[in-house]
Structures are given as C-alpha cells and as structure tokens.
Enzyme design. Structure first.
Site, PDB file in Angstrom:
ATOM      1  N   LYS A  10       0.837  -1.200   0.000  1.00  0.00           N
ATOM      2  CA  LYS A  10       0.000   0.000   0.000  1.00  0.00           C
ATOM      3  C   LYS A  10       0.874   1.254   0.000  1.00  0.00           C
ATOM      4  CE  LYS A  10      -3.833  -2.373   2.347  1.00  0.00           C
ATOM      5  NZ  LYS A  10      -4.731  -2.404   3.534  1.00  0.00           N
ATOM      6  N   TYR A  50     -12.601  -2.804  -3.396  1.00  0.00           N
ATOM      7  CA  TYR A  50     -13.164  -2.738  -2.033  1.00  0.00           C
ATOM      8  C   TYR A  50     -14.695  -2.697  -2.030  1.00  0.00           C
ATOM      9  CZ  TYR A  50      -8.485  -1.934  -0.048  1.00  0.00           C
ATOM     10  OH  TYR A  50      -7.168  -2.064   0.360  1.00  0.00           O
ATOM     11  N   ASN A 113      -1.844   0.085   7.151  1.00  0.00           N
ATOM     12  CA  ASN A 113      -1.365  -1.248   7.536  1.00  0.00           C
ATOM     13  C   ASN A 113      -0.498  -1.926   6.469  1.00  0.00           C
ATOM     14  OD1 ASN A 113      -3.419  -1.925   5.820  1.00  0.00           O
ATOM     15  ND2 ASN A 113      -4.524  -3.237   7.254  1.00  0.00           N
ATOM     16  N   HIS A 116      -1.705  -5.401   1.433  1.00  0.00           N
ATOM     17  CA  HIS A 116      -2.948  -6.130   1.193  1.00  0.00           C
ATOM     18  C   HIS A 116      -2.621  -7.554   0.779  1.00  0.00           C
ATOM     19  CE1 HIS A 116      -6.863  -7.282  -0.477  1.00  0.00           C
ATOM     20  NE2 HIS A 116      -6.172  -7.791  -1.478  1.00  0.00           N
ATOM     21  N   GLU A 127      -9.595 -10.433  -7.611  1.00  0.00           N
ATOM     22  CA  GLU A 127      -8.710  -9.268  -7.469  1.00  0.00           C
ATOM     23  C   GLU A 127      -7.608  -9.279  -8.533  1.00  0.00           C
ATOM     24  OE1 GLU A 127      -7.400  -9.529  -3.410  1.00  0.00           O
ATOM     25  OE2 GLU A 127      -9.371  -8.952  -2.621  1.00  0.00           O
TER      26      GLU A 127
HETATM   27  P1  CMP Z   1      -7.222  -4.828   4.335  1.00  0.00           P
HETATM   28  O1  CMP Z   1      -7.712  -5.937   5.208  1.00  0.00           O
HETATM   29  O2  CMP Z   1      -6.060  -5.031   3.455  1.00  0.00           O
HETATM   30  O3  CMP Z   1      -8.445  -4.343   3.436  1.00  0.00           O
HETATM   31  C1  CMP Z   1      -9.464  -3.565   4.018  1.00  0.00           C
HETATM   32  C2  CMP Z   1      -8.820  -2.395   4.652  1.00  0.00           C
HETATM   33  O4  CMP Z   1      -9.699  -1.491   5.268  1.00  0.00           O
HETATM   34  C3  CMP Z   1      -7.937  -2.859   5.777  1.00  0.00           C
HETATM   35  O5  CMP Z   1      -6.864  -3.580   5.247  1.00  0.00           O
HETATM   36  C4  CMP Z   1      -7.615  -1.548   6.443  1.00  0.00           C
HETATM   37  O6  CMP Z   1      -6.654  -0.823   5.696  1.00  0.00           O
HETATM   38  C5  CMP Z   1      -8.964  -0.863   6.294  1.00  0.00           C
HETATM   39  N1  CMP Z   1      -9.728  -1.009   7.520  1.00  0.00           N
HETATM   40  C6  CMP Z   1     -10.291  -2.120   8.020  1.00  0.00           C
HETATM   41  N2  CMP Z   1     -10.914  -1.862   9.162  1.00  0.00           N
HETATM   42  C7  CMP Z   1     -10.734  -0.554   9.384  1.00  0.00           C
HETATM   43  C8  CMP Z   1     -11.151   0.318  10.415  1.00  0.00           C
HETATM   44  N3  CMP Z   1     -11.873  -0.121  11.436  1.00  0.00           N
HETATM   45  N4  CMP Z   1     -10.786   1.604  10.314  1.00  0.00           N
HETATM   46  C9  CMP Z   1     -10.061   2.038   9.262  1.00  0.00           C
HETATM   47  N5  CMP Z   1      -9.639   1.260   8.269  1.00  0.00           N
HETATM   48  C10 CMP Z   1      -9.978  -0.018   8.332  1.00  0.00           C
END
Ligand code: CMP
Length: 150
Positions: A10, A50, A113, A116, A127
């Site tokens: 990311k 998403y 984070n 992905h 995807e």
């Molecule tokens: P990922 O699981 O890769 O894909 C969905 C993304 O949404 C996740 O990583 C986070 O980056 C984001 N995400 C998931 N939960 C939250 C949350 N509670 N608040 C903000 N971002 C979130």
C-alpha cells in the site's frame, strides 16, 4: 495445487521503503512471483477492489489513502499461497498482528497497515483480474522448460 494471490504494498508501505523487504519475505518463503507493477490506483479500480466495504464508515478514507500514492501490486504463486500469505501479513489491525508478521513488524495503525493480501482463493482470482491483464502474468517456469527442453 498451485494457487495465486494478489499482494499489494500500500502507499504507506512504498513510502516507508518496504517493497524490497516484502518481496524478500515472499521469495525466501519459496513463492514464485508471476506478476508485478507500480501504479497509482484509480478510484474506479479501488471501488471495485473494495466493493464489499462500500457501506463501512471508513470506506472513503480507505479510498483516499489507497489512492494517495503508488501501490506495488504483485501476484505470487505456490501451494497454499493464499492462506500462508495471510499468516505472513498478520492481522488487519497491526496492534493485533504478531511480531514476525509484516504488519506486526512494520505498522501500528489500522488505517496504514502497509500491505494487502487476498483473503480467499476466489477473492484472489477476482482481485487478480481487476489489477492485471492476463498478458501481464508470466508463467516463467514453464517458459524455461518449453524453451530449453521441448
Ligand atoms: P485490508 O484488510 O487489506 O483491506 C481492508 C482495509 O480497510 C484494511 O486492510 C484496512 O486498511 C482498512 N480497515 C479495516 N478496518 C478498518 C477500520 N476499522 N478503520 C479504518 N480502516 C480499516
């Protein structure tokens, strides 16, 4: 059976210079890289990627974050690669991710984070189809065999 999964570094991961570290972990584990590109993801692509999260409160900030800088999208292949890469990546919330996982080693913020990873074989197929054209994926082992031996 050989699976494929979509891994994406990311924008925060690219900014933190983690691309090489992440590739190294997947290579060392023994997975095979069959596709890779650096791109600024469009909102259209991200909306498709998403679409399950469209009703979440964090959806628009997620799209803003994911389109804020370049992403490195990769397709990795190998036995059980979908499940194993999720284990290598760690929990969605970096605060829950164990040390030794990518998120557990390099992040503290659920909104940043780093990486992905597809969450299922079907999800991975969907995807990969969004992020890559089929001619951007290279089955390089069979190429080598067919050129050398056949
Ligand atoms: P990922 O699981 O890769 O894909 C969905 C993304 O949404 C996740 O990583 C986070 O980056 C984001 N995400 C998931 N939960 C939250 C949350 N509670 N608040 C903000 N971002 C979130």
């Amino acid at each position: 059976t050989q699976e494929r999964t979509l891994i994406a570094v990311k924008p925060d991961g690219v900014q933190k210079r983690l691309v090489g570290e992440i590739i190294k972990r997947f290579e060392q584990r023994g997975f095979k890289l069959v596709g890779m590109k650096l791109l600024q993801a469009s909102e259209e692509l991200l909306a498709k990627h998403y679409h399950d999260l469209k009703t979440k409160s964090f959806y628009s900030s997620l799209i803003d974050y994911m389109s804020s800088g370049p992403v490195v999208a990769m397709v990795w292949e190998g036995s059980n690669v979908v499940k194993t890469s999720r284990a290598m990546v760690g929990e969605t919330n970096p605060l829950d991710a164990r040390p030794g996982t990518i998120r557990g080693d390099f992040s503290v913020d659920i909104c940043r984070n780093v990486i992905h990873a597809s969450d299922s074989v079907d999800g991975a197929q969907r995807e990969i189809g969004l992020w890559f054209q089929s001619n951007e994926l290279v089955d390089w082992e069979s190429c080598l065999h067919s050129n050398t031996y056949q």
